[in-house]
Scaffold this active site. Structure first.
Site, PDB file in Angstrom:
ATOM      1  N   SER A  83      -3.811  -4.480  -0.037  1.00 23.73           N
ATOM      2  CA  SER A  83      -4.234  -3.573   1.038  1.00 23.73           C
ATOM      3  C   SER A  83      -5.186  -4.238   2.033  1.00 23.73           C
ATOM      4  CB  SER A  83      -4.849  -2.320   0.422  1.00 23.73           C
ATOM      5  OG  SER A  83      -5.088  -1.366   1.429  1.00 23.73           O
ATOM      6  N   HIS A  84      -6.384  -3.721   2.152  1.00 21.89           N
ATOM      7  CA  HIS A  84      -7.333  -4.197   3.164  1.00 21.89           C
ATOM      8  C   HIS A  84      -8.230  -5.320   2.634  1.00 21.89           C
ATOM      9  CE1 HIS A  84      -8.704  -0.996   0.646  1.00 21.89           C
ATOM     10  NE2 HIS A  84      -9.928  -1.462   0.776  1.00 21.89           N
ATOM     11  N   ASP A 137      -4.442  -1.564   8.598  1.00 25.50           N
ATOM     12  CA  ASP A 137      -4.970  -2.516   7.619  1.00 25.50           C
ATOM     13  C   ASP A 137      -3.900  -3.495   7.146  1.00 25.50           C
ATOM     14  OD1 ASP A 137      -3.464  -0.759   6.071  1.00 25.50           O
ATOM     15  OD2 ASP A 137      -4.753  -1.008   4.323  1.00 25.50           O
ATOM     16  N   ASP A 184      -1.049   0.978   5.793  1.00 25.58           N
ATOM     17  CA  ASP A 184      -1.119   2.402   5.480  1.00 25.58           C
ATOM     18  C   ASP A 184      -2.360   3.097   6.040  1.00 25.58           C
ATOM     19  OD1 ASP A 184      -2.768   1.162   3.679  1.00 25.58           O
ATOM     20  OD2 ASP A 184      -1.862   2.029   1.884  1.00 25.58           O
ATOM     21  N   ARG A 185      -3.352   2.310   6.440  1.00 27.66           N
ATOM     22  CA  ARG A 185      -4.563   2.942   6.980  1.00 27.66           C
ATOM     23  C   ARG A 185      -4.559   2.938   8.497  1.00 27.66           C
ATOM     24  NH1 ARG A 185      -9.727   1.545   3.198  1.00 27.66           N
ATOM     25  NH2 ARG A 185      -8.705   2.008   1.228  1.00 27.66           N
ATOM     26  N   LYS A 212       0.353   6.971   2.727  1.00 25.43           N
ATOM     27  CA  LYS A 212      -0.292   7.146   4.015  1.00 25.43           C
ATOM     28  C   LYS A 212       0.332   6.164   4.986  1.00 25.43           C
ATOM     29  CE  LYS A 212      -4.071   4.488   2.091  1.00 25.43           C
ATOM     30  NZ  LYS A 212      -4.975   4.734   0.985  1.00 25.43           N
ATOM     31  N   ASP A 231      -1.724  -3.768   4.692  1.00 20.93           N
ATOM     32  CA  ASP A 231      -0.366  -3.342   4.357  1.00 20.93           C
ATOM     33  C   ASP A 231       0.121  -2.159   5.181  1.00 20.93           C
ATOM     34  OD1 ASP A 231      -2.246  -1.695   3.088  1.00 20.93           O
ATOM     35  OD2 ASP A 231      -0.824  -1.121   1.543  1.00 20.93           O
TER      36      ASP A 231
HETATM   37  C1  G1P Z   1     -10.286   3.491  -1.926  1.00 25.67           C
HETATM   38  C2  G1P Z   1     -10.442   4.726  -1.078  1.00 25.67           C
HETATM   39  C3  G1P Z   1      -9.370   5.735  -1.425  1.00 25.67           C
HETATM   40  C4  G1P Z   1      -7.999   5.092  -1.296  1.00 25.67           C
HETATM   41  C5  G1P Z   1      -7.952   3.817  -2.114  1.00 25.67           C
HETATM   42  C6  G1P Z   1      -6.638   3.074  -1.903  1.00 25.67           C
HETATM   43  O1  G1P Z   1     -10.436   3.823  -3.280  1.00 25.67           O
HETATM   44  O2  G1P Z   1     -11.708   5.305  -1.239  1.00 25.67           O
HETATM   45  O3  G1P Z   1      -9.485   6.849  -0.581  1.00 25.67           O
HETATM   46  O4  G1P Z   1      -6.995   5.965  -1.738  1.00 25.67           O
HETATM   47  O5  G1P Z   1      -8.999   2.949  -1.737  1.00 25.67           O
HETATM   48  O6  G1P Z   1      -6.450   2.699  -0.588  1.00 25.67           O
HETATM   49  P1  G1P Z   1     -11.819   3.609  -4.077  1.00 25.67           P
HETATM   50  O7  G1P Z   1     -12.207   2.163  -3.913  1.00 25.67           O
HETATM   51  O8  G1P Z   1     -12.823   4.500  -3.420  1.00 25.67           O
HETATM   52  O9  G1P Z   1     -11.498   4.010  -5.472  1.00 25.67           O
HETATM   53 ZN    ZN Z   2      -3.705  -0.316   2.692  1.00 27.32          ZN
END
Ligand code: G1P
Ligand code: ZN
Length: 542
Positions: free
Chosen positions: A112-113, A276, A280-281, A375, A278
């Site tokens: 992801s990010h 981000d 999704d954000r 998302k 991948d």
């Molecule tokens: C974080 C975000 C959450 C999201 C997840 C995956 O998780 O807070 O909303 O779904 O990344 O992208 P956390 O690190 O808080 O468990």
């Molecule tokens: Zn992501």
């Protein structure tokens, strides 16, 4: 030739809310990827001859892992694997392909990010046939598999050319290299009014989209600059790079600073946006105004009917518990249901499948709808464009009118990152212990109305998810939430979510820090954050 390779369990292959996420070096250890992928397949039944979707965000180790997964999938009896050209598929595009092509499931290669490159992070995530992240019973079965694995099956074969679109064979399995964007773009055309947005750009509307050298570059270029006619250069950092150009592909005010500064600058475009690693954000910044993800969810829910895909209205809204309650006010006004779920996209799946919710979102820059089961960053930007075109107003005007109508939920998230895990656990344990005694007491100038440890009862499958974060509700409708991150890769991260409702439009123009001032101080003293974490201040504020 199919080989059975003897192996033994490797510690720590437990997928979290967003799959297995670790340092690249860990994934590069012998048998690491093979063990995990075989354990995914061992947890599934009935996939012989079926289709699997495979792609990733282009980060370092993406291409090698695509080849490994292909060879293990072929040896385990999948009939066909759809691979994004170059190994590229955004998370929403995987969800889209699984659904459109009736695939058995999909594997997404992404952290992801989180930063990429040889020193960065890598990840593997499994999605099920509705296109959404694997539910907990699947991820737990995968984890159980990794703890008893003794062999994996892999086809001995040369690498597949994943850069050329078309069909090739790998043993008895078909490999179909697909355009990563085509199906996704076609879906977007059914949801938002491309003609209307085209007219907006023709009339001189200016936007910048920062793909952060990650996966959304090809999507944003094909859709914004291609199909919608936005001028070339609208998309910044549009080439996916293995190390994301050394940046952290997280579209928040810290890491997407460049786009934020642009939006606040003298020659600001009408809309600035980012996605981000991948895809999704999303980040939405109007000229001079950052739209919090919680507000963005509320505004999109209030205006979705202006887009063709939602013209019939929305059935309900779902938000994760720590997300601000701005969307609740929209739901109340529209007389539709609001669902409060634990953090993590997977909890929306049942609500979307059952048709209970249409739009959903999280404070962590995730917004989506029933079009997919992930998302979707580019979708959020397109829906915003549709709303802007339909309303003929600026981002700031739309948001300010929204606050005037529904009230404003001032909101901030304070993260205490990479703190000592024992200290963080002790902090939460201490809070939990005090919960029964808190209601009715005062904290600073505020009276505590309710305090609990959030538990979710899924109205569709009847399951219960406990201990999802400590919520402190105050008599004036303010709220502080404490929870530990489930996605970090080092130490623990304490997240503190602070929210205050303001009905009076005369008080909607405050700085967030000013509006939340007393609550911020309270969030630290109430949970004794300095004592448990050794930190006086959060490391990131979003
Ligand atoms: C974080 C975000 C959450 C999201 C997840 C995956 O998780 O807070 O909303 O779904 O990344 O992208 P956390 O690190 O808080 O468990
Ligand atoms: Zn992501």
């Amino acid at each position: 030739m199919i080989r059975e390779i003897a192996t033994r369990p490797i510690a720590g292959q437990r997928p979290g809310t967003s799959g297995l996420r670790k340092k690249v070096a860990e994934f590069q250890a012998p048998h690491y990827v093979e063990n995990f992928v075989q354990s995914i397949f061992d947890s599934l039944e009935g996939f012989a001859g079926q289709t699997l979707v495979l792609g990733g965000d282009g980060r370092y180790f993406n291409r090698e892992t695509v080849q490994t997964v292909l060879r293990i999938a072929a040896a385990n009896g999948f009939g066909r694997v759809l691979v994004g050209q170059g190994g590229i598929l955004s998370t929403p595009a995987v969800s889209c392909l699984i659904r459109k092509r009736h695939a058995f499931g999909g594997i997404i290669l992404s952290a992801s990010h989180n930063p990429g490159g040889p020193e960065g992070d890598f990840g593997i995530k499994y999605n099920v046939s509705n296109g959404g992240p694997a539910p907990e019973k699947v991820t737990e079965a995968i984890y159980a598999g990794t703890r008893r694995i003794a062999r994996y099956r892999i086809l001995d074969a040369p690498p597949v050319d994943i850069d050329r679109i078309g069909d090739v064979r790998l043993g008895n399995m078909a490999v179909e290299i697909v355009d990563p964007v085509a199906e996704y773009r076609a879906l977007m055309e059914t949801l938002v009014d491309f003609d209307r947005i085209r007219a907006l750009f023709r009339a001189g509307f200016r936007m910048r989209f920062d793909a952060m050298s990650a996966v959304t570059g090809p999507y944003a270029k094909a859709i914004l600059e291609g199909a919608l006619g936005a001028p070339a250069g609208t998309v910044m950092h549009g080439e996916p790079l293995p190390d994301f150009g050394g940046h952290h592909p997280d579209p928040n005010l810290v890491h997407a600073r460049q786009i934020y500064d642009l939006a606040m600058g003298p020659d600001a475009p009408d809309l600035c946006a980012a996605s981000d690693g991948d895809g999704d954000r999303n980040l939405i910044v109007g000229r001079g105004l950052f739209v919090t993800p919680s507000d963005s969810l509320a505004v999109l829910a209030a205006n979705a009917h202006l887009a063709p895909g939602y013209a019939q209205g929305i059935a309900g809204i779902a938000r994760s518990m720590p997300t601000s309650r701005a969307a609740d006010r929209v739901a109340a006004a529209k007389r539709i249901a609001i669902y409060e779920t634990p953090t993590g996209w997977k909890y929306f799946g049942n609500l979307l499948d059952a048709g209970l919710a249409t739009i959903c979102g999280e404070e962590s820059a995730g917004t989506g709808s029933n079009h997919l089961r992930e998302k979707d960053g580019v979708w959020a930007v397109l829906l915003w464009l549709n709303v802007l075109a339909a309303r003929g107003a600026s981002v700031a005007e739309i948001v300010r009118r929204h606050w005037a109508e529904y009230g404003r939920n001032y909101y901030a998230r304070h993260d205490y990152e990479e703190v000592d895990a024992d200290g963080a656990n002790a902090l939460v344990a201490a809070l939990r212990e005090r919960l029964p005694k808190l209601p009715g007491t005062r904290a600073g100038a505020l009276a505590i109305a309710e305090a609990d440890d959030f538990a979710y009862h899924d109205p569709v499958d009847g399951s219960d998810t406990l201990h999802q974060g400590v919520r402190i509700h105050f008599a004036d409708h303010s709220r502080i939430v404490y929870r530990l991150s489930g996605t970090g890769t080092a130490g623990a991260t304490l997240r503190v979510y602070i929210e205050r409702f303001e009905a009076d439009p005369a008080r909607h123009g405050l700085e967030t820090g000013q509006a939340l001032g007393d609550l911020i101080a309270l969030s630290r003293s109430l949970a004794d954050i300095p004592r448990f974490t050794g930190r006086a201040e959060p490391s990131t504020v979003t």
